[in-house]
Scaffold this motif. Structure first.
Motif, short mmCIF file in Angstrom:
data_model
loop_
_atom_site.label_atom_id
_atom_site.label_comp_id
_atom_site.label_asym_id
_atom_site.label_seq_id
_atom_site.Cartn_x
_atom_site.Cartn_y
_atom_site.Cartn_z
N GLY A 181 -5.50 38.40 -2.15
CA GLY A 181 -4.31 37.73 -1.63
C GLY A 181 -4.49 36.23 -1.58
N ALA A 182 -5.64 35.79 -1.07
CA ALA A 182 -5.90 34.35 -1.01
C ALA A 182 -5.97 33.75 -2.40
N GLY A 183 -6.63 34.46 -3.31
CA GLY A 183 -6.77 33.96 -4.68
C GLY A 183 -5.42 33.82 -5.38
N VAL A 184 -4.56 34.84 -5.25
CA VAL A 184 -3.25 34.79 -5.89
C VAL A 184 -2.41 33.67 -5.30
N ALA A 185 -2.42 33.55 -3.96
CA ALA A 185 -1.62 32.50 -3.32
C ALA A 185 -2.07 31.12 -3.77
N VAL A 186 -3.38 30.92 -3.83
CA VAL A 186 -3.91 29.62 -4.26
C VAL A 186 -3.58 29.37 -5.73
N ALA A 187 -3.71 30.41 -6.57
CA ALA A 187 -3.43 30.25 -8.00
C ALA A 187 -1.97 29.86 -8.24
N VAL A 188 -1.07 30.54 -7.52
CA VAL A 188 0.36 30.23 -7.67
C VAL A 188 0.65 28.80 -7.23
N TYR A 189 0.05 28.40 -6.10
CA TYR A 189 0.26 27.06 -5.60
C TYR A 189 -0.24 26.01 -6.59
N MET A 190 -1.41 26.23 -7.18
CA MET A 190 -1.99 25.25 -8.10
C MET A 190 -1.14 25.11 -9.36
N VAL A 191 -0.65 26.23 -9.88
CA VAL A 191 0.18 26.16 -11.08
C VAL A 191 1.50 25.48 -10.75
N ALA A 192 2.07 25.82 -9.60
CA ALA A 192 3.35 25.22 -9.22
C ALA A 192 3.22 23.73 -8.97
N SER A 193 2.08 23.30 -8.46
CA SER A 193 1.89 21.89 -8.12
C SER A 193 1.39 21.05 -9.27
N THR A 231 -14.39 29.79 0.56
CA THR A 231 -14.81 29.06 -0.64
C THR A 231 -13.67 28.88 -1.62
N ILE A 232 -12.79 29.88 -1.71
CA ILE A 232 -11.64 29.77 -2.61
C ILE A 232 -10.81 28.54 -2.25
N GLY A 233 -10.54 28.38 -0.96
CA GLY A 233 -9.77 27.21 -0.55
C GLY A 233 -10.51 25.91 -0.77
N MET A 234 -11.83 25.92 -0.52
CA MET A 234 -12.62 24.70 -0.69
C MET A 234 -12.73 24.31 -2.16
N ALA A 235 -12.80 25.31 -3.05
CA ALA A 235 -12.94 25.03 -4.48
C ALA A 235 -11.72 24.30 -5.02
N VAL A 236 -10.53 24.79 -4.69
CA VAL A 236 -9.34 24.13 -5.20
C VAL A 236 -9.07 22.81 -4.47
N ASP A 237 -9.61 22.68 -3.26
CA ASP A 237 -9.46 21.42 -2.54
C ASP A 237 -10.08 20.27 -3.33
N ALA A 238 -11.24 20.53 -3.94
CA ALA A 238 -11.88 19.50 -4.77
C ALA A 238 -11.01 19.17 -5.97
N ASN A 239 -10.40 20.19 -6.57
CA ASN A 239 -9.51 19.94 -7.70
C ASN A 239 -8.28 19.15 -7.27
N ILE A 268 -22.04 25.18 -3.45
CA ILE A 268 -22.72 24.70 -4.66
C ILE A 268 -21.92 25.04 -5.91
N THR A 269 -21.47 26.30 -5.99
CA THR A 269 -20.73 26.72 -7.19
C THR A 269 -19.36 26.05 -7.27
N SER A 270 -18.71 25.80 -6.12
CA SER A 270 -17.38 25.18 -6.17
C SER A 270 -17.46 23.73 -6.62
N VAL A 271 -18.51 23.01 -6.18
CA VAL A 271 -18.70 21.64 -6.66
C VAL A 271 -18.95 21.64 -8.17
N PHE A 272 -19.77 22.59 -8.62
CA PHE A 272 -20.07 22.69 -10.06
C PHE A 272 -18.80 22.95 -10.86
N THR A 273 -18.00 23.92 -10.42
CA THR A 273 -16.82 24.28 -11.21
C THR A 273 -15.74 23.22 -11.11
N ALA A 274 -15.54 22.63 -9.91
CA ALA A 274 -14.47 21.65 -9.74
C ALA A 274 -14.77 20.35 -10.45
#
Length: 555
Positions: free
Chosen positions: A400-412, A453-461, A527-533
């Motif tokens: 649920g968190a992943g889908v909500a974040v994914a939709v928000y990122m594409v929309a924004s 972490t899902i929220g923190m990862a996209v926060d960097a993006n 660590i992984t979110s900084v790497f990917t973002a």
């Protein structure tokens, strides 16, 4: 736009590929688990596989990674115990065992002290009454000579016993320093025994750790009930002292009649052929303590009861220069050579020990039985269906968190939001791959750490993309805006994640159980979110920009 060099791109893509491949087995957890169990059973059987084991082994291809992250008690189900170790029992045993020594020491002073008898006393205290109080000073000196020095990891300290006079009574008890050292050894010994017994039952990733001064937390996923776990802990380990026939590296060597072929605990690939009938059994062992030899080197001293002392003394007198094996649960933990006749039922094991080695060996020597009674203060059984409910709830939360974040990122952010979502998927794969690689345990709070972490990862993006937007508003060209966006957002990303990582380290250091599970997944996720973002999305953007060469970009 200044792009990353080819080797950097290849390295980043290889890490992403490893994360996807290594994290894949966790999506097929039960199949891979059956495959791993079958491999372990086949190896234990010497390579022989039944049709059932072959079928289980075929559940997962051998050429793919099969390491799994472990599921904690709250996800797999199992048993939870909190036990209190009654360390006072050890004081009583130690002091009671000293009476023959005290009696014999005072018997040599019979002319000065007269008759000696043991007087009634509370547990942990020895009272010896002498007939002639005039000989009290000599008696106290003789009894004090029976004490040793407290041995700790920092060296030798004060005496192990306190000896005082009360009227005609000599009062003997453990010194405060020795009580502290005894408490520490008792807890270590209890932990070692419990861990060995639980491991022998084939359970996966039990949590066995000390809590406070005299308590032990035991959590075993996959076991049926708390009572079953208590029965398992209550079994008796087998300790024996056997004559050594020979030493070999052949695992299939013929031991001969009435002999046993046993592996060495510390020497990989080494086996000992020992006589089946032990010289002395662990039931005759009274005590084993870390000590120092005549050269000041760490060693282990041990002591038998009267029966064991007689048998051991007769054997050592007849076998000087021969090795004998100390066997615990059908493994040889040590095979010292008899240097001389050892009368009196006590001896010393020397070798290339550190103080820690001698302490651990002493613990193993005493591991034939729990050193003190355990009082179970708390016990819980968590059914596998409750664990499955936790897994299902965690999946729903994460998806649920992943889908909500994914939709928000594409929309924004449109296409750049898709890049961020791809990096987010890779981030999740890297987390699971890292937990599998290090043998980490995923708990329900750990799932909460992944969701965070899902929220923190996209926060960097979001920081990067907003910086790119600002540069575009200042009429920078697309390439320069992308480059400056990543460069100027980097410091804010690093600062924010370092502070969170410090929090995770503190949680892991001072926390226990579920708190540590949360801290582990949060730390790995940072660590992984900084790497990917910072790296993965940049590589994706650079590849897209190099392919399309757009005059403008929309972020």
């Amino acid at each position: 736009m200044q792009t990353a060099s080819l080797w950097k791109r290849v390295l980043i893509l290889l890490v992403c590929g490893w994360g996807i491949v290594a994290g894949l087995p966790n999506l097929f957890y039960s199949r891979v688990e059956q495959h791993n169990d079958a491999l372990a059973a086949i190896e234990a059987a010497g390579g022989t596989a039944t049709p059932e084991l072959e079928a289980a082994r075929a559940e997962w291809p051998d050429f793919l990674p099969s390491a799994l992250m472990n599921l904690g008690l709250d996800l797999r189900g199992g048993a939870h115990l909190l036990a209190e170790v009654k360390v006072e029992d050890v004081y009583k045993t130690r002091i009671d065992a000293m009476w023959p020594e005290v009696r014999d020491a005072l018997r040599d002073l019979r002319e000065q002290v007269g008759n000696v008898r043991r007087a009634p006393s509370p547990d942990g205290v020895l009272r010896a009454t002498i007939e002639n109080p005039e000989g009290m000073a000599a008696a106290l000196d003789a009894v004090r000579g029976l004490g040793g020095s407290v041995v700790t990891l920092t060296g030798v300290g004060e005496s192990t016993i306190d000896v005082t006079a009360e009227g005609n009574d000599i009062v003997v008890q453990l010194s405060e320093a020795e009580k502290r050292a005894t408490d520490e050894r008792t807890l270590q010994q209890s932990l070692e025994i419990i861990r060995r017994r639980v491991d022998q039952a084939g359970t996966r990733e039990p949590t066995i750790q000390r809590q406070g001064e005299d308590r032990i937390l035991i959590q075993v996923p996959g076991i049926g009930s708390a009572q079953e776990l208590k029965d398992l802990i209550g079994t008796t380990a087998k300790l024996t002292f056997n004559a050594v026939v020979s030493r070999t590296t052949d695992a299939g060597a013929n031991a001969g009649p009435r002999n046993l072929l046993l592996p060495s605990m510390d020497e990989e690939g080494v086996y000992y052929i020992v006589e089946e009938t032990p010289v002395v059994s662990g039931e005759d062992l009274v005590d084993a303590q870390p000590s120092f030899d005549q050269n000041g080197q760490p060693a282990v001293s041990f002591r038998f009861d009267t029966t064991g002392a007689r048998k051991f003394g007769d054997y050592t007198a007849a076998n000087i220069g021969a090795p004998f094996a100390i066997v615990l649960d059908n493994e040889v933990i040590s095979a010292p050579v008899i240097q001389s006749h050892i009368p009196g039922g006590s001896g010393i094991i020397t070798g290339s020990f550190t103080v820690e080695d001698s302490t651990n060996l002493a613990i193993l020597l005493r591991a034939g039985a729990l050193p003190a009674e355990m009082n179970f203060l708390e016990e819980r059984t968590i059914g596998p269906e409750l664990g499955q409910d936790s897994i299902d709830a965690g999946k729903i939360a994460a998806i649920g968190a992943g889908v909500a974040v994914a939709v928000y990122m594409v929309a924004s952010y449109g296409l750049f939001g898709i890049f961020a979502n791809i990096a987010l998927v890779i981030n999740m794969a890297l987390i699971f791959a890292a937990l599998s690689a290090v043998g980490g345990t995923l708990t329900l709070p750990g799932i909460a750490g992944i969701v965070l972490t899902i929220g923190m990862a996209v926060d960097a993006n979001v920081l990067v993309f907003e910086r790119i937007r600002e540069e575009l508003r200042q009429n920078k060209n697309a390439a320069r805006a992308i480059e400056l966006g990543y460069e100027r957002a980097l410091s804010a990303i690093i600062d924010a994640n370092i502070t969170t990582f410090i929090t995770a380290v503190v949680l892991f250091t001072v926390g226990a159980g579920p708190v540590r599970g949360f801290a582990i997944t949060l730390g790995i996720g940072i660590i992984t979110s900084v790497f990917t973002a910072v790296l993965v999305t940049r590589v994706l953007v650079e590849l897209w920009y190099g392919w399309r060469r757009p005059a403008t970009v929309v972020v």
